[in-house]
Write an enzyme that holds these catalytic residues in place. Structure first.
Site: not given
Lengths: 542, 542
Positions: A49, A52-53, A90, A332, A374
């Site tokens: 997790c 991303c979080h 997700m 990113h 991306h």
């Protein structure tokens, strides 16, 4: 086929719909876990997790998961989201985690996040290990293979890197690396004094911050020559153009570390915590990407949550020059233009491609693209109308966006969208080669197996998709990430064994780059992910 | 007179002796305060303790005051230390705080430090105020005074800056500023296109982060023209050479802020939290000093706990270049050499003077001096043997250290100690003028009133002390900080009214710079501290 197109801003809504809008009372008893379950959930959170979080759950590409928000959703709804994923990007985790593990994870994110520890330079140095002494490095290859056509392949869930002979298609080694290696970079040696061994050494960075050095001239049992650890959570690594330094970037602690490229001994650590472009302080300001600039003695460090590219000059690390280039949040992954002067990087949740001029060390441009660009390793080619162009896939929509990237030869086309190609599904990777008439895009992010298992190929001239290739049909598998071999005659595509991620049941499928026909299947790999062809990566043959 | 010479490393021992080594059980009940007392103690801690010990109490120039250490000392011993101070540099507070206030402060530091808040750029902007619109700024002085010989005087405990006419010795204004202003800087305008108004605008920074802009061309009632706030705790400020930007440095949050020099609107905030020269992360990495470089378009930002000088280029603040120059921890206060190329700054608890070459943006040298160097505004002059030299007083010992600072004309003497002059007591400030044969040093840090109230003057030629001047004999007063007037004919010395710090019972004593005889006493000032003569500061006539 209904097209998927969600930005991050609608994820909340999408989640609400997907779970039927179940809600629970906020005044319920505080969620708790036993110490053992808490530790396990913390590990699962970190592995699945945090990427991303965020370790401190403040959110980034993914949503904020702090208790205040999670308590409002409640146990049942959180379990459903974790199990089934969301259409907005997700993944589902019901194939990777047990019901109890998912329940504990749902509870864990309703509790206060544990404060993550710092890591000092001394602590890093304690992890530095020498497996082969530099004085014992061979002076010529200890095998007769064509090592410049080797592929270094990330075996994500095995914590290994496979070395595959591109000529014979043999897997010649599985090398122990950090957990879930994200990126591998090779020596480039821009100064041509050691031109013979360019591309000989490769450096891996694990999700756990472990750094490994691989020597492709060694026999397979001795290829792992050195190791260290520079963070608890990390993503990217690069080698300086002079071959002296390795630099790696941490998610947590948020910093970058410059190491001796010979021994991997950490020399210098620089924090990236700071203020984003809006002027708000960000304690978890993660280094998402690091690259060495082909034409300058600098590294490009993408500080994700700050929306800043830091151009770090490595000519004097005791008087470290850093140019802090403001752009847009959620930087990113990126790639250089063919001249090596311009760095093109996705600001994913800002739906922009950011362009930095590494010569002036300033922001060159920002291009509005679609939802969650991306590019992965990226792709540059020549378009008949726009001249030199770059392209990206999107995590949020099935679309390849193509822009002009030659401000000197084609100033009117530069940093403007040239054209777009619709694909069947959102993807993570795009790739081409200077000898190829095609551009390849995967569709990893589409929930339908049929699309997720197919890659699409479009023609550089007509801009039309010429072929949809079903790479695998096996349940629980997905196709992703393309890489050309040294002369551009083959395209290698990874097949992830998602449902069987602990075993070597993944594969690489090799296609003829001209006929687009399958040539070979390389079996015995565990979740093969990024693939790095020595010759292409060193010479930036994209 | 016994000489005092304690470094910080022996403070623990000195404290133990001074208090008779009282110790209490660590297992006693946890110390607590009522909410009201806690708030008051927090304010007192911020006003009187945080400067040396840090907002988060991790220690810096002063010791670490976290509960783990404080609980071991216990209530009684802490009360004694706060009341009486220590010989190693900590002041006594029994004349400033009541017994109850001291007791509560002793309890407060045994409790967990409150987590200090962040401050965003938007929050800063909410504090920006315009008292006089830039369009209404006068185009020539609205008075006939010789404003280039004005002294801007910090009235520390009044939260004001006094404007004193250097010709007539009249106090013409008391301007409301932030709490305990530490430094005031004037416009320098290195580019000579606005040469007429060089030195017209002055900027103050309060301990509370409040920034004020003063226009010396205005009538006294309108001199305060703009205001903002850039931190909760701050120390220094500077104006860019082109007059466009003001930069201020925060103790907490640890950052610097670049503001529009016209409106004071905050434009950019950069965090200074990071890793020190040992590679340990420092969350409270405070900006102790900021200067504008005379020959480059840069600011020098001293990040105290990191041991780094950050040379910040202001030519393009969206692509902000910063050179991070590693030196030594506890950077505090500094001054330029006469050429303006070299910046000489004390790393106080490292007992070093650090020299930065602002042309190459690299560390030039580090000079070992004595205990806790503190030059304040500093002093440069010509020595017969060593050529151009710089000098510093020390907080930890009665000594002026003098070093060569002309690496081009006198390379063999450069950045080496030339000679030392012993004074009667440790001091905070040294000063001279190019027209003077003398160098002045105060002795503020000596506990004996007789010495604390005297400044010493030595001869540049003989290196001998020629006069000890008792500036005041009144109980509870101390002499500190010297400043020359515009033509170097006068020396102004401050007299602090420590025991009566809320009232205007402090003064400035004016001496003839040649005869060293008292000429004048300027009364009606509250704790007058730093004094800034417009002409001397703008033209670096030190």
């Amino acid at each position: 086929m209904k097209k998927i197109k969600y930005g991050l801003s609608v994820l909340g809504l999408a989640v609400g719909m997907a779970t039927g809008g179940v809600s629970m009372s906020v005044t319920a008893a505080k969620p708790t876990l036993s110490e053992e379950d808490f530790k396990k959930a913390e590990l699962h959170y970190f592995q699945r997790c945090a990427g991303c979080h965020g370790v401190t759950r403040k959110g980034a590409t993914g949503k904020n998961l702090e208790p205040e928000n999670m308590l409002k959703k409640g146990q049942k709804r959180l379990e459903k989201i974790i199990s089934l994923g969301t259409e907005g990007g997700m993944n589902n985790f019901d194939d990777l985690l047990s019901k109890k593990e998912i329940a504990n994870l749902a509870t864990f994110i309703q509790m206060e996040p544990p404060v993550p520890p710092e890591m000092t330079l001394s602590q890093m140095r304690e992890h530095t290990k020498e497996y082969v002494a530099p004085k014992d490095y061979p002076t010529k290859p200890k095998h007769n293979r064509n090592w410049q056509n080797f592929f270094v392949v990330i075996e994500r869930d095995a914590g290994k890197a496979a070395i595959v002979d591109g000529d014979t298609k043999e897997i010649i080694a599985h090398i122990n690396t950090g957990y879930a290696v994200h990126v591998i970079k090779g020596t480039e040696h821009h100064k041509k004094d050691h031109v013979d061994d360019v591309g000989r050494f490769w450096y891996t960075i694990g999700r756990d911050g472990k750094v490994n050095k691989i020597d492709l001239w060694q026999t397979p049992d001795k290829m792992l020559v050195a190791e260290t650890k520079m963070a608890y959570d990390a993503r990217d690594i690069a080698v300086s153009g002079d071959g002296k330094y390795v630099i790696a970037g941490g998610y947590w602690p948020s910093h970058f570390v410059i190491m001796d490229a010979v021994t991997l001994n950490p020399l210098k650590v620089v924090s990236t915590r700071g203020y984003n472009t809006k002027g708000d302080y960000v304690n978890e300001a993660r280094v998402a990407a690091i690259y060495t600039t082909p034409n300058e003695s600098t590294f490009m460090v993408a500080v994700k949550e700050l929306g800043q590219m830091w151009q770090v000059d490595y000519t004097d690390i005791d008087n470290l020059r850093i140019d802090h280039i403001d752009s847009s949040e959620f930087l990113h992954d990126g790639f250089f233009d063919p001249s090596g002067r311009y760095f093109q990087i996705a600001a994913n949740a800002s739906n922009k491609m950011v362009v930095v001029d590494t010569k002036t060390r300033k922001l060159e441009s920002m291009i509005d693209v679609d939802s969650l660009p991306h590019p992965g390793p990226g792709a540059n080619w020549i378009d008949e109308e726009c001249g030199p162009v770059g392209g990206t896939t999107h995590l949020g929509t099935g679309l390849v966006s193509v822009w002009g990237n030659d401000p000197i030869g084609h100033p009117d086309k530069a940093w403007k969208l040239c054209y777009e190609v619709e694909t069947d599904g959102p993807g993570a990777f795009i790739r081409t080669h200077e000898t190829s008439q095609y551009v390849w895009a995967d569709q990893l992010k589409h929930p339908e197996p049929e699309i997720q298992q197919s890659v699409q190929v479009f023609d550089k001239k007509t801009h039309e998709i010429v072929k949809t290739i079903r790479v695998t049909e096996e349940p629980g598998k997905a196709a992703l990430h393309m890489e050309f071999n040294d002369d551009g005659s083959e395209v290698w595509v990874s097949v992830w064994n998602r449902k069987d991620a602990k075993n070597p049941s993944g594969e690489i499928v090799v296609y003829d780059a001209k006929t687009l026909k399958e040539k070979h299947r390389i079996k015995g790999l565990t979740t093969p992910t990024g693939k790095f062809n020595v010759y292409n990566r060193i010479h930036h043959k994209t």
